[in-house]
Design an enzyme around this catalytic site. Structure first.
Site: not given
Ligand code: GDP
Ligand code: IMO
Ligand code: MG
Length: 423
Positions: A15, A39, A301, A412
């Site tokens: 995003k 994030g 993680r 993308s």
């Protein structure tokens, strides 16, 4: 044109990159839910910028960036992020606006997040950023808001009330020492002084901008299946991550929204616990994790990886009424022998083409119905025009478009700004 961007999977769809791309043509970029559990990565000239609380539009000079009432604000992280971007040379002061109504995350929220998680039989995999406990206080009507930090008497009363109850719970239920009023009060009054210049009435500000025909870009965090209602509950976050949250999360009318863009990764990832029907075996998961650099932008993680799930994304498209899709990370799927898409689940003789968000058994035990596609061996990351893509890449893109019946307007092919192709 007012556009909402949302994630159609379990977050980390890319995003941030799409928002950064669209921010160029917007006047104002607004976060409306979530907090520093998010994030969002934007890569510019090989430098990766990770946004937890600041809207991803900050890199564009002159654009106004807004944090709406639906966001839960951790001032410690907010000011670290502001300082980091100031150090990188970005002027933030006059461009950042924060709602007086946003709820504040305190140290007791973060500790509670961790302690509660430890006691759960089935863990959620929370980021431990205090998100759930802060939203719980908001709904319980004992939360402390941005505006309270600049009113010492009100803040003192509310903090005392909170600590009285919470310290007892910390000690009696969790065997944890509790928090001292004085240190939190002093630290947060200082945050109050620092946050004061940014405080505005966000609802009024945005409604005036709408009247002036400004172009607003609403930046969703997390993804549809982490939504508190429509996600894989209880393995979700504590906010409304779906498009409807944009209206309530900053005080605008749903009718002010013109367009909803869904972002989907060309495969699926999930960080944290919970069902994941298309999850791959260790070997393939490893391949995608390595090639796609699938490690959490907030906690580091390793993300769990799997094939694209059309049941999931088409349900997200319906819940959010997505009008256009951006598909990210297609470059990662190159070099494989074949690519798979899950088109339905079958459980106890019944076929599911809509996501059964009220029945985790189907997701955990159901059989998956697949369609297979050939991959491509070429490196597509330098391609700048759709027509120049390998035939098999186009077949895969078209397959997603046909399965979802939604226009893919952008793809993308890498993390850089210029690795983005409009269709
Ligand atoms: P967000 O939370 O939805 O903004 O996504 P994240 O930033 O957490 O994770 C997406 C990751 O993929 C980031 O590291 C991006 O830089 C990266 N990324 C975005 N688009 C692409 C792409 O098309 N190809 C590749 N290889 N990486 C991408
Ligand atoms: P962005 O905006 C991916 C996940 C956590 C955990 C669950 C609950 O970068 O897409 P929480 O801290 O909210 O109590 O965690 O939600 N989670 C995310 N996963 N991307 C995110 O944000 C996430 N924010 C929360 O891993 O499983
Ligand atoms: Mg992310």
């Amino acid at each position: 044109m007012n556009t909402v961007i949302i994630g159609t999977q379990w977050g980390d769809e890319g995003k941030g990159k799409i928002i950064d791309f669209l921010a160029e043509d917007s006047d104002c970029i607004i976060r409306f839910q979530g907090g520093s559990n998010a994030g969002h990565t934007v890569v510019v000239d090989t430098q990766a910028h990770i946004f937890h609380l600041l809207p991803s539009g900050i890199l564009h000079k002159g654009k106004i960036c807004v944090i709406g009432n639906g966001v839960v604000v951790d001032p410690e992280i907010l000011f670290k992020e502001i300082e980091a971007f100031k150090d990188k040379g970005y002027n933030i002061n006059s461009r950042l606006k924060i709602s007086s109504l946003s709820h504040i995350i305190f140290p007791y929220h973060k500790i509670m997040d961790v302690l509660r998680e430890k006691r759960r039989i089935r863990r959620i995999g929370t980021t431990g950023r205090g998100i759930g406990p802060c939203y719980a206080d908001k709904i319980n009507r004992c939360g402390i808001r941005v505006i309270d930090l600049i009113n010492p008497d009100v803040f003192s009363r509310k903090l005392k009330d909170n600590l009285k109850e919470k310290n007892e719970i910390f000690r009696k239920v969790y065997g944890f020492g509790g928090f001292s009023f004085n240190s939190i009060y002093k630290t947060y009054l200082d945050y109050g002084k620092a946050i004061k210049p940014y405080i505005i009435d966000v609802s009024r500000f945005l409604n005036e901008a709408i009247k002036k025909k400004k172009s607003l870009l609403f930046e969703g965090a997390q993804g549809t299946f982490l939504d508190i209602d429509f996600g894989t509950y209880p393995y979700v976050t504590s906010s409304t991550t779906t498009a409807g949250g944009a209206a309530s999360g900053c005080g605008i009318a749903p009718t002010s929204i013109d367009k909803i863009i869904g972002v989907a990764k060309s495969y699926t990832t999930r960080v944290g616990e919970g069902p994941f029907p298309t999850e791959l075996s260790k070997k393939f998961s490893e391949f995608m994790r390595k090639k796609g650099n699938e490690f959490g932008a907030t906690t580091g993680r390793p993300r769990r990886c799997g094939w694209f799930d059309a049941v999931m994304v088409s349900t997200a498209a319906s819940v959010n009424r997505v009008s256009e899709l951006a598909i990210t990370k297609l470059d990662v799927l190159g070099g494989l022998k074949k690519i798979k898409i899950c088109i339905a689940y079958k459980y106890k003789g019944k076929m599911f083409r809509n996501y059964p968000y009220d029945d985790l058994d189907v997701l955990e035990k159901g059989r998956l119905i697949w369609q297979e596609y050939p991959s491509w061996q070429e490196d597509i990351s330098t391609i700048t025009e759709y027509r120049k893509l390998p035939k098999n890449t186009k077949v895969y893109i078209k397959a997603i478009q046909d399965l979802l019946r939604i226009k893919i307007f952008m793809i993308s092919l890498g993390s850089q700004r210029n690795q983005t192709v409009r269709i």
